[in-house]
Design a protein around this motif. Sequence first.
Motif, short mmCIF file in Angstrom:
data_model
loop_
_atom_site.label_atom_id
_atom_site.label_comp_id
_atom_site.label_asym_id
_atom_site.label_seq_id
_atom_site.Cartn_x
_atom_site.Cartn_y
_atom_site.Cartn_z
N TYR A 26 -2.41 1.45 4.23
CA TYR A 26 -2.59 2.83 3.79
C TYR A 26 -1.91 3.08 2.46
O TYR A 26 -0.79 2.61 2.22
CB TYR A 26 -2.03 3.79 4.85
N MET B 21 -5.31 16.40 -1.66
CA MET B 21 -5.56 15.97 -0.29
C MET B 21 -4.26 15.39 0.26
O MET B 21 -3.62 14.59 -0.40
CB MET B 21 -6.67 14.93 -0.27
N ARG C 53 -13.07 0.68 2.49
CA ARG C 53 -12.03 1.64 2.10
C ARG C 53 -12.48 2.98 2.65
O ARG C 53 -13.60 3.42 2.42
CB ARG C 53 -11.91 1.71 0.58
N ARG D 271 -11.63 7.16 3.09
CA ARG D 271 -10.89 8.29 2.54
C ARG D 271 -10.60 9.27 3.65
O ARG D 271 -11.48 9.66 4.41
CB ARG D 271 -11.70 8.99 1.45
N TYR D 272 -9.36 9.69 3.73
CA TYR D 272 -8.92 10.66 4.75
C TYR D 272 -9.46 12.04 4.40
O TYR D 272 -9.26 12.53 3.29
CB TYR D 272 -7.41 10.66 4.82
N GLY D 273 -10.14 12.66 5.34
CA GLY D 273 -10.73 13.97 5.11
C GLY D 273 -9.97 15.11 5.76
O GLY D 273 -10.49 16.21 5.86
N TYR E 64 -7.33 0.97 3.58
CA TYR E 64 -8.02 -0.25 3.18
C TYR E 64 -8.04 -1.18 4.38
O TYR E 64 -7.00 -1.56 4.90
CB TYR E 64 -7.29 -0.92 2.01
N GLN F 113 -4.41 8.84 0.26
CA GLN F 113 -5.45 9.32 1.18
C GLN F 113 -6.44 8.24 1.59
O GLN F 113 -7.45 8.53 2.20
CB GLN F 113 -6.18 10.49 0.56
N PHE F 114 -6.14 6.98 1.27
CA PHE F 114 -7.07 5.89 1.56
C PHE F 114 -6.51 4.92 2.59
O PHE F 114 -5.31 4.67 2.64
CB PHE F 114 -7.41 5.11 0.29
#
Length: 64
Positions: free
Chosen positions: A34, A1, A55, A57-59, A40, A37-38
């Motif tokens: 950052y 990702m 938290r 998660r980048y999709g 916080y 891919q997270f």
Amino acid sequence: MPAISTSAKTSLDQRLTQHAKEHWPQLVTVHARYHGQFAYVEGRLTNGGRLPLMRLRYGGSATH
């Protein structure tokens, strides 16, 4: 990702700030940091304390 893009970070910061103003009056600010891919997210309280909120998660898109 892939890592979170700059435009997605900006979009998230703006959306979190607006949501906090509307729904969390006890927070002075909302801050996201950052890593990979997270994102916080923590809130800063009026008494100076910090409150971990989530938290994310980048999709691959700022809307997902």
